[in-house]
Enzyme design. Structure first.
Site, mmCIF file in Angstrom:
data_model
loop_
_atom_site.group_PDB
_atom_site.id
_atom_site.type_symbol
_atom_site.label_atom_id
_atom_site.label_comp_id
_atom_site.label_asym_id
_atom_site.label_seq_id
_atom_site.Cartn_x
_atom_site.Cartn_y
_atom_site.Cartn_z
ATOM 1 N N GLY A 153 -6.954 -3.214 -7.977
ATOM 2 C CA GLY A 153 -7.992 -2.224 -7.750
ATOM 3 C C GLY A 153 -7.422 -0.883 -7.329
ATOM 4 O O GLY A 153 -7.935 0.169 -7.728
ATOM 5 N N ASP A 199 -8.649 -7.078 4.428
ATOM 6 C CA ASP A 199 -7.652 -7.967 3.841
ATOM 7 C C ASP A 199 -7.146 -9.019 4.826
ATOM 8 O O ASP A 199 -6.721 -10.104 4.412
ATOM 9 C CB ASP A 199 -6.465 -7.167 3.304
ATOM 10 C CG ASP A 199 -6.791 -6.458 2.004
ATOM 11 O OD1 ASP A 199 -7.770 -6.845 1.339
ATOM 12 O OD2 ASP A 199 -6.068 -5.508 1.654
ATOM 13 N N SER A 218 0.826 -1.207 0.000
ATOM 14 C CA SER A 218 0.000 0.000 0.000
ATOM 15 C C SER A 218 0.862 1.259 0.000
ATOM 16 O O SER A 218 0.568 2.225 -0.711
ATOM 17 C CB SER A 218 -0.929 -0.002 1.225
ATOM 18 O OG SER A 218 -1.826 -1.080 1.178
ATOM 19 N N ARG A 267 1.640 4.262 -3.238
ATOM 20 C CA ARG A 267 1.517 5.701 -3.014
ATOM 21 C C ARG A 267 2.830 6.430 -3.243
ATOM 22 O O ARG A 267 2.858 7.507 -3.853
ATOM 23 C CB ARG A 267 1.004 5.940 -1.581
ATOM 24 C CG ARG A 267 -0.454 5.517 -1.413
ATOM 25 C CD ARG A 267 -0.829 5.263 0.047
ATOM 26 N NE ARG A 267 -2.270 5.068 0.223
ATOM 27 C CZ ARG A 267 -2.902 3.923 -0.065
ATOM 28 N NH1 ARG A 267 -2.236 2.880 -0.518
ATOM 29 N NH2 ARG A 267 -4.205 3.836 0.119
#
Length: 423
Positions: free
Chosen positions: A90, A306, A21, A25
């Site tokens: 996604g 998750d 994650s 970014r």
């Protein structure tokens, strides 16, 4: 790829892989900047390749040496409606739709697997009234394609809090690049708030100003530019959860490279394991379960879906009844993880049912194994099956194990390195 997992005991300490994650970014911020940025601790995966592919379509350049990724940004480069292959990610798709609208007047977003079935109406309902063209179709090779044409407009954007935080992050990345100021409001209750904080942190480190004027309301000045910021990616609590849940079931595994002050939403795993009776030691970035879980509990998964499948495994082997609440978004992942988690645990001898958006598990003393499990082309289901099979009485055959490459290609090697028996 088909593998067989034998009941095994694990021993050792694993360094947590880099946060996927955070890597998404940081790559995007670096890709939107002028100049070069180095990210240390990078781990390759199919999701990372998808984000790189989209940044390349915008004009970014990459080089990888060891675990250091160098990104040369897109600032000043012009593209018109590029083709952007999002793979099955996604995050990549939802981050890049508004970015491409700002940078290129839109784009063609290619989607594989179940990605084309995942909801995008949040953006459609925001952008089409602005005059944006929006068409979902099928490419020549059968892959889903979303065609978006139009420029993102500054304005007052309002999103409901019960949608994926990926939509919020996509707007946060794009709105600072517009000519005028914008506001963005997320109506409470806000799910996956930790992921929004990760985006805000990446923006701040890249020189982007976002002013919070009220809880989950931000003023976002326009005419901003991203700056380069070299850094090291932090360990991933989402991946570490797989091993720490195994430790909560009695496996002798510790995970290091995890920050105690991490803003990752999946760090809530530690609270959930404690709620199940586990005792956890954190020392010098290393986390160890010093006393396994010992009873069931009711846990809220709405902010950390998750890690729900692995927590379901722990709960399945605890005495009493457990309920994992707020798991509805699991239906919209690479597979329907809510149904598939139930099916896998039942195949292995568990007692679990789906009640609305909840998983309800009645504890069993052991899992039997001796079956063949289909991973449904989902990396999380590979992890769940492997770790469950280690606890079984008989070997388990797993088909579709290659889907682990989406997020953690070295996972099976990590498990065998700890003593797991996989052939």
């Amino acid at each position: 790829m088909q593998i067989e997992i034998l009941p095994s005991k694990l021993h050792g300490t694993v360094h947590a892989p880099a946060s996927k994650s955070e890597a998404h970014r940081r790559m995007i911020c670096a890709g939107l900047a002028d100049g070069s940025t180095k990210l240390h601790g990078f781990m390759e995966s199919e999701d990372m390749a998808a984000t790189r592919a989209c940044l390349k379509a915008l004009g970014a350049e990459f080089s990888l040496e060891g675990d250091t990724l160098t990104i040369r940004g897109t600032e000043g480069k012009k593209r018109i409606c590029p083709v952007m292959d999002c793979g099955e990610s996604g995050s990549t798709l939802r981050f890049f739709v508004p970015i491409a609208m700002v940078k290129c007047g839109g784009g063609i977003f290619r989607m594989h697997g179940r990605l084309g079935q995942r909801p995008m109406d949040v953006y459609r309902d925001l952008f089409v009234p602005q005059g944006t063209g929006w068409r979902m179709g099928i490419g020549a090779d059968g892959a889903a394609e979303l065609h978006v044409t139009g420029h993102l407009q500054p304005g007052a954007y309002v999103l409901p809090g019960n949608v994926s935080s990926q939509f919020v992050s996509g707007l946060l990345f794009a709105l600072p690049l517009l000519e005028d100021d914008s506001t963005l409001t997320v109506k409470p209750p806000v799910e996956s708030a930790g992921y929004i904080q990760m985006t805000l942190c990446a923006l701040k480190d890249s020189g982007i100003q976002v002013h919070e004027t009220a809880p989950y309301t931000w003023l976002i000045p326009g005419k901003q530019r991203y700056c380069t910021e070299e850094g090291t990616l932090t360990g991933d609590y989402s991946q570490a959860a797989v091993l720490l849940c195994a430790a909560a079931l009695g496996q002798d595994v510790a995970v290091d490279g995890l920050s105690a002050d991490s803003i990752q939403g999946d760090r809530v795993l530690l609270e959930h394991l404690r709620a199940l009776g586990a005792e956890i030691e954190e020392k010098g970035g290393c986390i160890r379960v010093v006393k396994p879980a010992c009873h069931g509990a009711e846990l809220d998964m709405s902010s950390c879906p998750d890690i729900a499948p692995m927590l379901a495994l722990v709960c399945q082997l605890m005495p009493g009844e457990s309920r994992l609440k707020g798991c509805g978004r699991l239906r919209l992942k690479e597979c329907d993880r809510l149904t598939t988690t139930k099916k896998i645990l039942r195949q292995l001898g568990g007692d679990v049912l789906v009640a609305g958006d909840d998983l309800v598990l009645k504890g069993v003393s052991k899992l039997h194994g001796g079956v063949t499990v289909d991973a449904k082309e989902d990396h999380r289901m590979v992890m769940l099956t492997v770790m469950a099979a280690l606890q079984c009485e008989e070997p388990v055959t797993l088909t579709g194990a290659e889907s682990i490459n989406k997020s953690w290609p070295e996972f099976l090697h990590v498990i065998t390195g700890l003593g797991g028996k996989i052939s």
